[in-house]
Scaffold this active site. Structure first.
Site, PDB file in Angstrom:
ATOM      1  N   LYS A 190      -7.791  -6.903  -7.667  1.00  0.00           N
ATOM      2  CA  LYS A 190      -7.439  -7.414  -6.755  1.00  0.00           C
ATOM      3  C   LYS A 190      -9.389  -7.308  -5.554  1.00  0.00           C
ATOM      4  O   LYS A 190      -9.912  -6.285  -6.129  1.00  0.00           O
ATOM      5  CB  LYS A 190      -7.091  -6.433  -5.248  1.00  0.00           C
ATOM      6  N   HIS A 207      -1.527 -12.144   2.089  1.00  0.00           N
ATOM      7  CA  HIS A 207      -1.300 -12.393   3.489  1.00  0.00           C
ATOM      8  C   HIS A 207      -2.335 -12.868   4.531  1.00  0.00           C
ATOM      9  O   HIS A 207      -2.633 -12.524   5.328  1.00  0.00           O
ATOM     10  CB  HIS A 207      -1.590 -10.389   4.467  1.00  0.00           C
ATOM     11  N   LEU A 234      -5.325  -5.954   9.091  1.00  0.00           N
ATOM     12  CA  LEU A 234      -6.188  -7.146   8.948  1.00  0.00           C
ATOM     13  C   LEU A 234      -5.418  -7.957   7.700  1.00  0.00           C
ATOM     14  O   LEU A 234      -5.055  -6.617   6.224  1.00  0.00           O
ATOM     15  CB  LEU A 234      -7.647  -6.523   8.177  1.00  0.00           C
ATOM     16  N   HIS A 276       0.878  -1.312   0.233  1.00  0.00           N
ATOM     17  CA  HIS A 276      -0.583   0.019  -0.111  1.00  0.00           C
ATOM     18  C   HIS A 276       1.224   1.377   0.082  1.00  0.00           C
ATOM     19  O   HIS A 276       1.940   1.296   1.231  1.00  0.00           O
ATOM     20  CB  HIS A 276      -0.989  -0.071   1.105  1.00  0.00           C
ATOM     21  N   LEU A 277       0.360   2.243  -0.998  1.00  0.00           N
ATOM     22  CA  LEU A 277       2.026   3.485  -1.249  1.00  0.00           C
ATOM     23  C   LEU A 277       0.896   4.899  -1.111  1.00  0.00           C
ATOM     24  O   LEU A 277       1.435   4.994  -1.206  1.00  0.00           O
ATOM     25  CB  LEU A 277       2.294   3.287  -2.564  1.00  0.00           C
ATOM     26  N   ARG A 278      -0.750   4.804  -0.840  1.00  0.00           N
ATOM     27  CA  ARG A 278      -1.083   6.042  -0.454  1.00  0.00           C
ATOM     28  C   ARG A 278      -0.697   6.701  -2.017  1.00  0.00           C
ATOM     29  O   ARG A 278      -0.735   6.445  -2.841  1.00  0.00           O
ATOM     30  CB  ARG A 278      -1.305   5.737   1.107  1.00  0.00           C
ATOM     31  N   ALA A 295      -6.845  -0.461  11.086  1.00  0.00           N
ATOM     32  CA  ALA A 295      -5.963  -1.657  10.718  1.00  0.00           C
ATOM     33  C   ALA A 295      -4.496  -1.596   9.639  1.00  0.00           C
ATOM     34  O   ALA A 295      -4.618  -0.989   8.430  1.00  0.00           O
ATOM     35  CB  ALA A 295      -6.519  -2.885   9.805  1.00  0.00           C
ATOM     36  N   ASN A 306      -6.916  -0.030  -3.652  1.00  0.00           N
ATOM     37  CA  ASN A 306      -7.811   0.258  -2.461  1.00  0.00           C
ATOM     38  C   ASN A 306      -7.311   1.733  -1.938  1.00  0.00           C
ATOM     39  O   ASN A 306      -7.620   2.226  -0.511  1.00  0.00           O
ATOM     40  CB  ASN A 306      -7.909  -0.113  -1.012  1.00  0.00           C
ATOM     41  N   HIS A 343      -0.339   4.226   8.662  1.00  0.00           N
ATOM     42  CA  HIS A 343      -1.704   5.209   8.911  1.00  0.00           C
ATOM     43  C   HIS A 343      -1.234   6.348   9.871  1.00  0.00           C
ATOM     44  O   HIS A 343      -0.524   6.032  10.657  1.00  0.00           O
ATOM     45  CB  HIS A 343      -2.382   4.479   9.805  1.00  0.00           C
ATOM     46  N   ASP A 402       2.290  -6.116   2.561  1.00  0.00           N
ATOM     47  CA  ASP A 402       1.497  -5.448   3.237  1.00  0.00           C
ATOM     48  C   ASP A 402       1.676  -4.216   3.963  1.00  0.00           C
ATOM     49  O   ASP A 402       0.977  -4.067   4.956  1.00  0.00           O
ATOM     50  CB  ASP A 402       0.815  -6.506   3.843  1.00  0.00           C
TER      51      ASP A 402
HETATM   52  O1  DOR Z   1      -4.040  -4.573   8.124  1.00  0.00           O
HETATM   53  C1  DOR Z   1      -4.643  -3.839   6.423  1.00  0.00           C
HETATM   54  N1  DOR Z   1      -4.900  -2.458   6.679  1.00  0.00           N
HETATM   55  N2  DOR Z   1      -5.374  -4.883   6.185  1.00  0.00           N
HETATM   56  C2  DOR Z   1      -5.307  -4.225   4.865  1.00  0.00           C
HETATM   57  O2  DOR Z   1      -6.549  -5.535   4.032  1.00  0.00           O
HETATM   58  C3  DOR Z   1      -5.979  -3.361   4.311  1.00  0.00           C
HETATM   59  C4  DOR Z   1      -5.227  -2.085   4.974  1.00  0.00           C
HETATM   60  C5  DOR Z   1      -4.493  -0.504   4.629  1.00  0.00           C
HETATM   61  O3  DOR Z   1      -5.294  -0.631   3.442  1.00  0.00           O
HETATM   62  O4  DOR Z   1      -4.875  -0.257   5.517  1.00  0.00           O
HETATM   63 ZN    ZN Z   2      -3.023  -4.731   1.833  1.00  0.00          ZN
END
Ligand code: DOR
Ligand code: ZN
Length: 346
Positions: free
Chosen positions: A99, A174, A219, A15-17, A263, A41, A251, A247
């Site tokens: 995905k 994961h 998660l 996840h790079l945002r 998460a 996402n 945040h 993964d």
């Molecule tokens: O812990 C998680 N963070 N699990 C995920 O499936 C999504 C991810 C997130 O995008 O923060």
């Molecule tokens: Zn993920």
């Protein structure tokens, strides 16, 4: 000093945002990884190939000048995903995978899938063209215990999908359970799984014993010790069906340390070091390059990277990486709660 020289690793789940967060976290990946599968996402998800092309450009625009990194783009599956867009995007090499987020499973999954039958036309196309289907493997039913959500997903969702699409390439993302490991081991080469650094080193006690520790919450959630041991066995076995997906999911601290914390664990600053230490502790260093650099490329049908990295083992334990500072706050780096002697040179 002991050193290891391996092909440059890839991260098969990242996840790079976007915006400032992307700008701050990307160099940690692009300094040591050649490629990464980029999760779609975002708050406004990456649904079409056009979205993916825009997002790729934003990533490339944020790369430090001397870094050579290839983002491998993915699409976010929705119930109205267009099979033709998926086919064309894959054929042109613009997107590598799609995905699945079951709606409500995790961060920004609201636009995800509620009824799997709705995506069968897309899966049909993906099966025909050999495009990987990446699965967040958890059910979301309120009455299923959060620690059982992966195992129940296998029985009620994954096995039926596999029956219906026997040749579909599936990555069980994961993995966190022994049931997941056993499922992958009982499957053929069309099923693979990513494993994170954190699930190799923490169990649920890290998150819950001695006070609640939100920086260990992700998660799928970490499970009991027997599951962690099964994951370590799978990752260090060298089996071609298991490869690294960090993964890493940054945040801001205030979003994690909250009455309803997000998460995700930001782990790329020490991911390679932690994984190397795990392989040393398991006496399996010769299999390290399979997990980090070979197995994932083979599954995705890509060449192994020409560039190489050198891992050094020092006498002193590696410090926990510093927090990342953004205008609006900081991101905490993963503390593996173990001694790590390895680091990437340079
Ligand atoms: O812990 C998680 N963070 N699990 C995920 O499936 C999504 C991810 C997130 O995008 O923060
Ligand atoms: Zn993920």
């Amino acid at each position: 000093m002991t050193t290891l020289n391996i092909p440059m690793p890839d991260d098969w789940h990242l996840h790079l945002r976007s915006g400032e967060m992307l700008n701050k976290v990307l160099p940690y990946t692009s300094s040591h990884f050649a490629r990464a599968i980029i999760m779609p996402n975002l708050p406004s998800p990456v649904i079409t190939t056009a979205d993916a092309n825009n997002y790729r450009q934003e990533i490339i625009d944020n790369l430090p000048e001397n870094h050579h990194f290839t983002p491998l783009m993915t699409l976010y599956m929705t119930e109205s995903t267009d099979p033709d867009d998926v086919r064309l995007g894959y054929m042109k090499g613009e997107v590598q995978a799609v995905k699945l987020y079951p709606a409500g499973a995790t961060t920004h999954s609201d636009a995800g899938v509620k009824n799997l039958e709705k995506i069968y036309p897309v899966l049909d196309v993906m099966e025909q063209i050999g495009m990987p289907f990446l699965v967040h493997g958890e059910v979301v039913d309120r009455d299923v215990d959060i620690f059982d959500r992966e195992a129940v997903f296998i029985e009620t969702k994954l096995i039926p999908i596999r029956q219906r699409f026997p040749h579909l390439k599936i990555v069980f993302e994961h993995l966190t359970t022994k049931e997941g490991v056993d499922y992958v081991l009982s499957s053929n080469e069309n099923t693979a799984a990513t494993i994170t650094p954190h699930h190799l080193v923490i169990n649920r006690n890290a998150m819950l014993v001695g006070g609640i520790k939100p920086h260990y919450y992700c998660l799928p959630v970490a499970k009991r010790e027997s599951h962690r041991l099964a994951l370590r066995q799978a990752a260090t076995s060298g089996d071609a069906r298991f490869f690294l997906g960090t993964d890493s999911a940054p945040h801001l601290i205030n979003a994690k340390e909250s009455a309803c914390g997000c998460a995700g664990i930001f782990n790329v600053a020490n991911a390679i070091a932690v994984v190397t230490q795990v392989f040393e502790d398991e006496n399996t260093l010769p299999a390290l390059e399979k997990f980090l650099s070979l197995n994932g490329a083979a599954f995705y049908g890509l060449a192994v990277n020409d560039r190489r990295i050198v891992l050094e083992r020092s006498e002193q334990c590696l410090p926990i990486p510093d927090n990342i500072k953004l205008a609006e706050g900081e991101v905490t780096a993963f503390d593996p709660m173990m001694d790590v002697y390895w680091r990437v040179r340079g």
